[in-house]
Design a protein around this motif. Structure first.
Motif, mmCIF file in Angstrom:
data_model
loop_
_atom_site.group_PDB
_atom_site.id
_atom_site.type_symbol
_atom_site.label_atom_id
_atom_site.label_comp_id
_atom_site.label_asym_id
_atom_site.label_seq_id
_atom_site.Cartn_x
_atom_site.Cartn_y
_atom_site.Cartn_z
ATOM 1 N N LEU A 96 70.158 7.221 59.361
ATOM 2 C CA LEU A 96 71.213 7.278 58.419
ATOM 3 C C LEU A 96 71.688 6.668 57.528
ATOM 4 N N ASP A 97 70.691 5.528 56.703
ATOM 5 C CA ASP A 97 70.052 4.508 56.172
ATOM 6 C C ASP A 97 69.157 5.177 55.573
ATOM 7 N N ARG A 98 68.803 6.068 55.469
ATOM 8 C CA ARG A 98 67.536 6.971 54.213
ATOM 9 C C ARG A 98 68.228 8.185 54.084
ATOM 10 N N ILE A 99 69.382 8.331 54.636
ATOM 11 C CA ILE A 99 69.940 10.096 54.480
ATOM 12 C C ILE A 99 70.733 9.885 52.875
ATOM 13 N N GLY A 100 70.901 11.086 51.754
ATOM 14 C CA GLY A 100 71.832 11.126 50.840
ATOM 15 C C GLY A 100 72.773 12.305 51.646
ATOM 16 N N LEU A 101 74.327 11.619 50.892
ATOM 17 C CA LEU A 101 75.196 12.768 51.799
ATOM 18 C C LEU A 101 75.607 14.673 51.650
ATOM 19 N N PRO A 102 75.097 13.862 50.957
ATOM 20 C CA PRO A 102 74.906 16.115 50.821
ATOM 21 C C PRO A 102 74.187 16.757 51.496
ATOM 22 N N GLU A 103 72.460 15.748 52.060
ATOM 23 C CA GLU A 103 71.613 15.781 53.031
ATOM 24 C C GLU A 103 72.439 15.930 54.552
ATOM 25 N N LEU A 104 73.205 15.277 54.608
ATOM 26 C CA LEU A 104 73.616 15.237 55.769
ATOM 27 C C LEU A 104 74.691 15.728 56.013
ATOM 28 N N THR A 105 75.461 16.298 55.332
ATOM 29 C CA THR A 105 76.262 16.956 54.965
ATOM 30 C C THR A 105 75.506 18.168 55.785
ATOM 31 N N GLU A 106 74.367 18.667 55.058
ATOM 32 C CA GLU A 106 73.938 20.253 55.404
ATOM 33 C C GLU A 106 73.048 19.876 57.078
ATOM 34 N N VAL A 107 72.828 19.004 57.660
ATOM 35 C CA VAL A 107 72.537 18.573 58.974
ATOM 36 C C VAL A 107 73.505 19.081 59.770
ATOM 37 N N ILE A 108 74.959 17.643 59.978
ATOM 38 C CA ILE A 108 76.037 17.982 60.552
ATOM 39 C C ILE A 108 76.559 20.030 60.810
ATOM 40 N N THR A 109 76.440 20.489 59.330
ATOM 41 C CA THR A 109 77.402 21.671 59.411
ATOM 42 C C THR A 109 75.884 22.544 60.334
ATOM 43 N N GLU A 110 74.985 22.248 59.662
ATOM 44 C CA GLU A 110 73.961 23.103 61.009
ATOM 45 C C GLU A 110 74.416 22.883 62.068
#
Length: 128
Positions: A96-110
């Motif tokens: 978590l401390d290395r991922i940006g919010l747009p990419e995190l949103t994509e991972v969670i949504t997928e």
């Protein structure tokens, strides 16, 4: 840098998502099926990772299959990784401390789309 509050906000914004404790840590689910969860590294994980082990919060996330998991790990190993415990299992670990919010949103949504009932997922996609 993402936080657990970011995970919570993103996950709970998805339709029919809930949060519960599983083995003492948060897990987010849709219609009773988990799609992302807090996955602290255990002693066996740290031993398996060796020098690659790092401190910090770790999110587990469902992925479509082993190929997707391996592609994520190969594409950005500073953010995505796996451990022997997940061999053959369609999930990837995320620092978590290395991922940006747009990419995190994509991972969670997928991950949500993989576990949501088909009609619910389609309604979500149609409304985007």
């Amino acid at each position: 840098m993402a936080t657990w509050e970011d995970v919570r906000r993103i996950a709970l914004a998805l339709p029919e998502t809930g949060e519960k404790l599983s083995w003492g840590t948060p897990q987010w689910h849709v219609k009773g099926k988990g799609f992302v969860w807090d996955r602290p590294l255990r002693k066996s994980d740290l031993a398996a990772l060796g020098l690659a082990a790092q401190e910090g919060p770790v999110l587990g996330a469902r992925v479509a299959d082993e190929g997707v998991k391996q592609a994520l790990v190969a594409d950005d190993p500073a953010v995505f990784f796996t451990i022997p415990h997940f061999d053959g299992y369609p999930a990837v670990l995320v620092r978590l401390d290395r991922i940006g919010l747009p990419e995190l949103t994509e991972v969670i949504t997928e991950a949500w789309l993989l576990k949501a009932p088909r009609k619910l997922a389609q309604a979500f996609l149609d409304g985007r």
